[in-house]
Design an enzyme around this catalytic site. Structure first.
Site, short mmCIF file in Angstrom:
data_model
loop_
_atom_site.label_atom_id
_atom_site.label_comp_id
_atom_site.label_asym_id
_atom_site.label_seq_id
_atom_site.Cartn_x
_atom_site.Cartn_y
_atom_site.Cartn_z
N LYS A 1 -8.28 -0.67 -9.21
CA LYS A 1 -8.92 -1.37 -8.07
C LYS A 1 -10.15 -0.58 -7.62
O LYS A 1 -10.06 0.62 -7.36
CB LYS A 1 -7.93 -1.48 -6.91
CG LYS A 1 -8.48 -2.11 -5.64
CD LYS A 1 -7.35 -2.39 -4.66
CE LYS A 1 -7.82 -3.08 -3.40
NZ LYS A 1 -8.37 -2.17 -2.39
N SER B 1 0.82 -1.21 0.00
CA SER B 1 0.00 0.00 0.00
C SER B 1 0.86 1.26 0.00
O SER B 1 1.92 1.30 0.61
CB SER B 1 -0.89 0.00 1.24
OG SER B 1 -1.40 1.28 1.50
N THR C 1 -5.83 2.52 -6.86
CA THR C 1 -7.10 2.40 -6.14
C THR C 1 -8.00 3.60 -6.44
O THR C 1 -7.59 4.76 -6.26
CB THR C 1 -6.83 2.26 -4.62
OG1 THR C 1 -6.08 1.07 -4.43
CG2 THR C 1 -8.13 2.17 -3.83
N HIS D 1 -13.59 -2.32 -1.50
CA HIS D 1 -12.68 -1.92 -0.41
C HIS D 1 -13.11 -2.58 0.91
O HIS D 1 -12.97 -2.00 1.99
CB HIS D 1 -12.68 -0.39 -0.27
CG HIS D 1 -11.37 0.19 0.16
ND1 HIS D 1 -10.51 0.85 -0.68
CD2 HIS D 1 -10.76 0.25 1.38
CE1 HIS D 1 -9.45 1.28 -0.01
NE2 HIS D 1 -9.58 0.93 1.24
C1 FNR Z 1 -7.67 -1.77 3.34
N1 FNR Z 1 -7.76 -1.68 1.95
C2 FNR Z 1 -6.87 -0.88 1.27
N2 FNR Z 1 -6.90 -0.81 -0.09
C3 FNR Z 1 -6.01 -0.07 -0.78
O1 FNR Z 1 -6.05 -0.04 -2.00
N3 FNR Z 1 -5.03 0.62 -0.10
C4 FNR Z 1 -4.93 0.62 1.25
O2 FNR Z 1 -4.05 1.24 1.83
C5 FNR Z 1 -5.90 -0.13 1.98
N4 FNR Z 1 -5.88 -0.15 3.35
C6 FNR Z 1 -6.73 -0.97 4.03
C7 FNR Z 1 -6.63 -1.06 5.42
C8 FNR Z 1 -7.42 -1.96 6.12
C9 FNR Z 1 -7.28 -2.06 7.61
C10 FNR Z 1 -8.34 -2.78 5.42
C11 FNR Z 1 -9.20 -3.80 6.15
C12 FNR Z 1 -8.46 -2.67 4.06
C13 FNR Z 1 -8.73 -2.51 1.20
C14 FNR Z 1 -8.15 -3.87 0.86
O3 FNR Z 1 -7.17 -3.77 -0.14
C15 FNR Z 1 -9.23 -4.83 0.33
O4 FNR Z 1 -9.92 -4.23 -0.74
C16 FNR Z 1 -10.23 -5.24 1.40
O5 FNR Z 1 -9.56 -5.52 2.62
C17 FNR Z 1 -11.02 -6.46 0.98
O6 FNR Z 1 -12.06 -6.73 1.88
P1 FNR Z 1 -11.97 -7.87 3.02
O7 FNR Z 1 -11.82 -9.17 2.32
O8 FNR Z 1 -10.84 -7.51 3.90
O9 FNR Z 1 -13.27 -7.76 3.75
#
Ligand code: FNR
Length: 379
Positions: A251, A119, A169, A275
């Protein structure tokens, strides 16, 4: 191996392989603020529930007597050969879960061969994370900053550090309404962990009147200004396409028409994702959006999927609906919180094992054999 250890040596696994129990342990390990940030969703949590419900609408329909003795979960995704069509989703500020944060996750990626998508909001620099992931392929996730010189600098740094795809994203130009974080007044990536990639970036520092070491307040203000970039449109993608030769993956796509626009704008892949229900409450469950996106563009670009994968059967359902690969999100944070690097390794290995078994027990030898005929719609 696990059953043998259990029966012969009376040795249980180090931590639960039942992810529901693992999640409970992670919740008990972490303080309220960090736990709320990881577990929480937007609004009332309707999108998070929709993500789970979307999986319930499909059931696997096993075929028998198909010789599944020799099998493989291997697949090439965007030109990268992988042991399984699985990656670790970009998750920011992982030091919230464990002091080793993304370095532990990257080491787990190196041990399992499952790529980490690093990330932009990581708590270590993406150069440090790249080093920790060894020879395992790695992708870079861009939160596209307002200033293009910073965006270009991030991309050049990612290229130099050996990242082999750029994930952009699209659903987080503004942060969703997250009551658990709002109630705690908790936004970890703003202060401290999570802004390190900005504060150390030469192009970002060039915009500041004084270096962050002298005026942190101004640096954080500039970071917050740069981070939120809601005026971006499809036309701006040309800039990214001209800036890098890395495969570009968008994304956060949830509609067939957006997926077609993505294809028309020359990107290489999309990730169907909401997300993890953290941005728009009341949105479509991500899996419910997958078939129409695959039908619209599956022959023109690679369609990946995340949001709600909670085991091997979930992964198999998404693959059967046409996902080229899936990204695992929160569950690896539960492993990280409870066991650092080993915890992530355990979670990833259990997902790969369960995927292999689900593939075999439904009568498939390879992932490429899996298609929609593996599924039935349930009322
Ligand atoms: C994320 N997600 C996320 N996505 C992204 O593109 N950049 C980021 O920095 C983050 N940071 C982030 C932090 C936390 C704590 C979570 C839970 C999620 C989204 C992540 O990439 C993904 O899309 C989701 O986590 C998918 O959903 P589930 O399976 O975790 O419910």
């Amino acid at each position: 191996e696990i059953y043998l250890r259990g029966s012969m040596m009376n040795q249980r696994p180090r931590r639960p392989l039942d992810w529901q129990r693992l999640e409970e342990q992670a919740a008990a390990t972490l303080a309220r603020g960090p736990w709320g940030y990881i577990a929480g969703g937007a609004g009332r949590g309707d999108t998070m529930r929709a993500n789970q419900a979307a999986f319930d609408r499909w059931a696997l329909s096993p075929r028998m007597l198909r010789d599944v003795a020799q099998r493989s979960t291997a697949r090439t995704v965007l030109g990268t050969p992988l042991p399984a069509p699985v990656l670790l989703a970009p998750i920011g500020v992982q030091t919230l879960a464990h002091p080793d944060g993304e370095l532990a996750t990257a080491r787990a990626s190196a041990r399992t061969g499952v790529p980490l998508v690093t990330s932009s909001a990581s708590s270590f620099t993406f150069e440090e994370i790249a080093e920790a992931s060894g020879d395992t392929p790695r992708w870079y996730q861009l939160y596209w900053p307002k200033d293009r010189t910073i965006a270009t600098s991030f991309i050049r740094r990612a290229e130099a550090a050996g990242y082999s795809a750029l994930v952009v994203t699209l659903d987080t130009w503004l942060l969703g309404w997250r009551p658990m974080d709002l109630d705690e007044g908790f936004l970890p990536f703003l202060w401290g962990e999570g802004n390190v990639n900005y504060l150390q970036d030469p192009a970002f520092r060039a915009l500041l009147a004084a270096p962050p070491e002298e005026d942190m307040q101004a640096a954080i203000g500039q970071f917050a200004f740069q981070f939120s970039n809601p005026a971006v449109t499809w036309e701006d993608l040309a800039f990214l396409r001209e800036t890098t030769e890395l495969p570009i993956v968008l994304k956060g796509i949830l509609r067939a028409d957006d997926a077609r626009l993505a294809a028309e704008h020359g990107v290489d892949g999309v990730i169907v994702s909401n997300h993890g229900g953290r941005q728009v409450d009341g949105a479509i469950g991500a899996l419910a959006a997958l078939p129409e996106v695959v039908d619209a563009v599956g022959d023109r670009l690679e369609v990946l999927f995340d949001s709600g994968i909670r085991g091997g059967s979930d992964a198999l359902k998404a693959l059967a609906l046409g996902a080229r690969a899936v990204l695992l999100g929160r569950p690896y944070m539960w492993g990280l919180a409870t066991g650092g690097e080993d915890g992530v390794v355990d979670v990833v290995r259990s997902l790969l094992a369960e995927l292999d078994l689900a593939m075999a027990l439904t009568g498939h030898r390879t992932i490429d054999d899996v298609d929609r005929s593996a599924l039935v719609a349930t009322p």
